[in-house]
Design a protein around this motif. Structure first.
Motif, PDB file in Angstrom:
ATOM      1  N   SER A  69       0.813  -1.223   0.000  1.00  0.00           N
ATOM      2  CA  SER A  69       0.000   0.000   0.000  1.00  0.00           C
ATOM      3  C   SER A  69       0.844   1.269   0.000  1.00  0.00           C
ATOM      4  N   ASN A  70       2.124   1.150   0.320  1.00  0.00           N
ATOM      5  CA  ASN A  70       2.999   2.325   0.364  1.00  0.00           C
ATOM      6  C   ASN A  70       3.771   2.529  -0.945  1.00  0.00           C
ATOM      7  N   LEU A  71       3.328   1.866  -2.009  1.00  0.00           N
ATOM      8  CA  LEU A  71       3.940   1.999  -3.330  1.00  0.00           C
ATOM      9  C   LEU A  71       2.909   2.519  -4.321  1.00  0.00           C
ATOM     10  N   THR A  72       3.281   3.551  -5.062  1.00  0.00           N
ATOM     11  CA  THR A  72       2.481   4.044  -6.175  1.00  0.00           C
ATOM     12  C   THR A  72       3.326   3.908  -7.429  1.00  0.00           C
ATOM     13  N   PHE A  73       2.769   3.261  -8.442  1.00  0.00           N
ATOM     14  CA  PHE A  73       3.476   3.092  -9.716  1.00  0.00           C
ATOM     15  C   PHE A  73       2.858   4.005 -10.762  1.00  0.00           C
ATOM     16  N   ILE A  74       3.705   4.704 -11.495  1.00  0.00           N
ATOM     17  CA  ILE A  74       3.283   5.531 -12.621  1.00  0.00           C
ATOM     18  C   ILE A  74       3.968   4.981 -13.874  1.00  0.00           C
ATOM     19  N   SER A  75       3.167   4.606 -14.844  1.00  0.00           N
ATOM     20  CA  SER A  75       3.705   4.140 -16.114  1.00  0.00           C
ATOM     21  C   SER A  75       3.863   5.360 -17.016  1.00  0.00           C
ATOM     22  N   GLY A  76       5.121   5.710 -17.302  1.00  0.00           N
ATOM     23  CA  GLY A  76       5.337   6.875 -18.153  1.00  0.00           C
ATOM     24  C   GLY A  76       6.800   7.221 -18.296  1.00  0.00           C
ATOM     25  N   ASP A  77       7.066   8.125 -19.199  1.00  0.00           N
ATOM     26  CA  ASP A  77       8.414   8.580 -19.525  1.00  0.00           C
ATOM     27  C   ASP A  77       8.785   9.744 -18.615  1.00  0.00           C
ATOM     28  N   VAL A  78       9.843   9.586 -17.835  1.00  0.00           N
ATOM     29  CA  VAL A  78      10.235  10.606 -16.854  1.00  0.00           C
ATOM     30  C   VAL A  78      10.699  11.909 -17.503  1.00  0.00           C
ATOM     31  N   ARG A  79      10.861  11.928 -18.815  1.00  0.00           N
ATOM     32  CA  ARG A  79      11.237  13.155 -19.516  1.00  0.00           C
ATOM     33  C   ARG A  79      10.027  14.011 -19.861  1.00  0.00           C
ATOM     34  N   ARG A  80       8.840  13.500 -19.602  1.00  0.00           N
ATOM     35  CA  ARG A  80       7.621  14.210 -19.997  1.00  0.00           C
ATOM     36  C   ARG A  80       7.033  15.012 -18.840  1.00  0.00           C
ATOM     37  N   HIS A  81       6.608  16.212 -19.177  1.00  0.00           N
ATOM     38  CA  HIS A  81       6.042  17.142 -18.197  1.00  0.00           C
ATOM     39  C   HIS A  81       4.873  16.532 -17.423  1.00  0.00           C
ATOM     40  N   GLU A  82       3.960  15.863 -18.115  1.00  0.00           N
ATOM     41  CA  GLU A  82       2.773  15.344 -17.431  1.00  0.00           C
ATOM     42  C   GLU A  82       3.114  14.256 -16.403  1.00  0.00           C
ATOM     43  N   ILE A  83       4.209  13.532 -16.620  1.00  0.00           N
ATOM     44  CA  ILE A  83       4.629  12.517 -15.646  1.00  0.00           C
ATOM     45  C   ILE A  83       5.216  13.192 -14.413  1.00  0.00           C
ATOM     46  N   LEU A  84       6.032  14.213 -14.623  1.00  0.00           N
ATOM     47  CA  LEU A  84       6.552  14.997 -13.498  1.00  0.00           C
ATOM     48  C   LEU A  84       5.396  15.587 -12.692  1.00  0.00           C
ATOM     49  N   LEU A  85       4.419  16.139 -13.370  1.00  0.00           N
ATOM     50  CA  LEU A  85       3.279  16.750 -12.705  1.00  0.00           C
ATOM     51  C   LEU A  85       2.459  15.705 -11.930  1.00  0.00           C
ATOM     52  N   GLU A  86       2.269  14.531 -12.508  1.00  0.00           N
ATOM     53  CA  GLU A  86       1.536  13.461 -11.821  1.00  0.00           C
ATOM     54  C   GLU A  86       2.243  13.064 -10.526  1.00  0.00           C
ATOM     55  N   ALA A  87       3.554  12.916 -10.581  1.00  0.00           N
ATOM     56  CA  ALA A  87       4.315  12.580  -9.375  1.00  0.00           C
ATOM     57  C   ALA A  87       4.258  13.724  -8.369  1.00  0.00           C
ATOM     58  N   PHE A  88       4.327  14.952  -8.859  1.00  0.00           N
ATOM     59  CA  PHE A  88       4.292  16.125  -7.976  1.00  0.00           C
ATOM     60  C   PHE A  88       2.961  16.227  -7.247  1.00  0.00           C
ATOM     61  N   ARG A  89       1.904  15.820  -7.895  1.00  0.00           N
ATOM     62  CA  ARG A  89       0.581  15.841  -7.238  1.00  0.00           C
ATOM     63  C   ARG A  89       0.513  14.835  -6.091  1.00  0.00           C
TER      64      ARG A  89
END
Length: 179
Positions: A69-89
């Motif tokens: 439960s303490n892991l969140t996975f994001i499938s995406g390219d770390v060079r993309r703005h929307e992935i940075l924003l998703e993690a930042f949220r």
């Protein structure tokens, strides 16, 4: 502190030396979660946001996220703005930024990713796995300039944000904090 290594065993050793219970870890390039699982098994009270864009990662990381439960996975390219924003949220700061983009990526890409993510999250520690950066550091002679960061980001650039000429991103880090 910023650690750079290439050997996966050394990378994991350095990572385990800096992780403490209660840490928030942003892991860029988790692949199928081998290092992620080692951290989750060793530390009871960490929060990990793990990101990878490889097709092999999706099923295994989603299962791992179901198991922990303490892991969140994001499938995406770390060079993309929307992935940075998703993690930042999910978290607006982290204790550790872990960058393992396969170890063999060109150092310029890895450094750009490190710079942008560390400028955004201001980690206490960063660890980067990349052969080119190790080779560069081991081959470089530093001049008389006195720049040294004691945190996991480049303190001399603390609030300068992301240079507009980096085309992968369309924001400056302070603008993230205003949202």
């Amino acid at each position: 502190m910023i650690n750079i290594s290439y050997d996966i065993k050394e990378y994991r050793k350095q990572l385990f030396d800096i992780v403490n219970d209660g840490n928030v870890i942003v892991e860029l390039g988790c692949h199928v979660g081998n290092t992620t699982k080692l951290i989750l098994d060793k530390f009871d009270n960490v929060k990990i946001i793990a990101i990878d864009n490889s097709p092999e990662a999706v099923g295994k990381m989603e299962k791992l996220a179901d198991d922990y439960s303490n892991l969140t996975f994001i499938s995406g390219d770390v060079r993309r703005h929307e992935i940075l924003l998703e993690a930042f949220r999910l978290t607006q700061s982290c204790d550790i930024l872990s960058v393992d983009l396969g170890g063999g990526y060109h150092p310029d890409t890895v450094f750009k990713v490190f710079y942008i993510w560390s400028s955004t999250f201001k980690p206490v520690h960063s660890i980067i796995r990349n052969k080119g950066l190790v080779d560069f550091c081991n081959s470089a002679v530093v001049g008389c300039e006195d720049f040294k960061s004691h945190e996991g980001h480049l303190e001399s650039y603390i609030d300068e944000g992301i240079p507009p000429q980096i085309k992968e991103f369309e924001l400056w880090t302070p603008s993230l904090r205003e949202k």
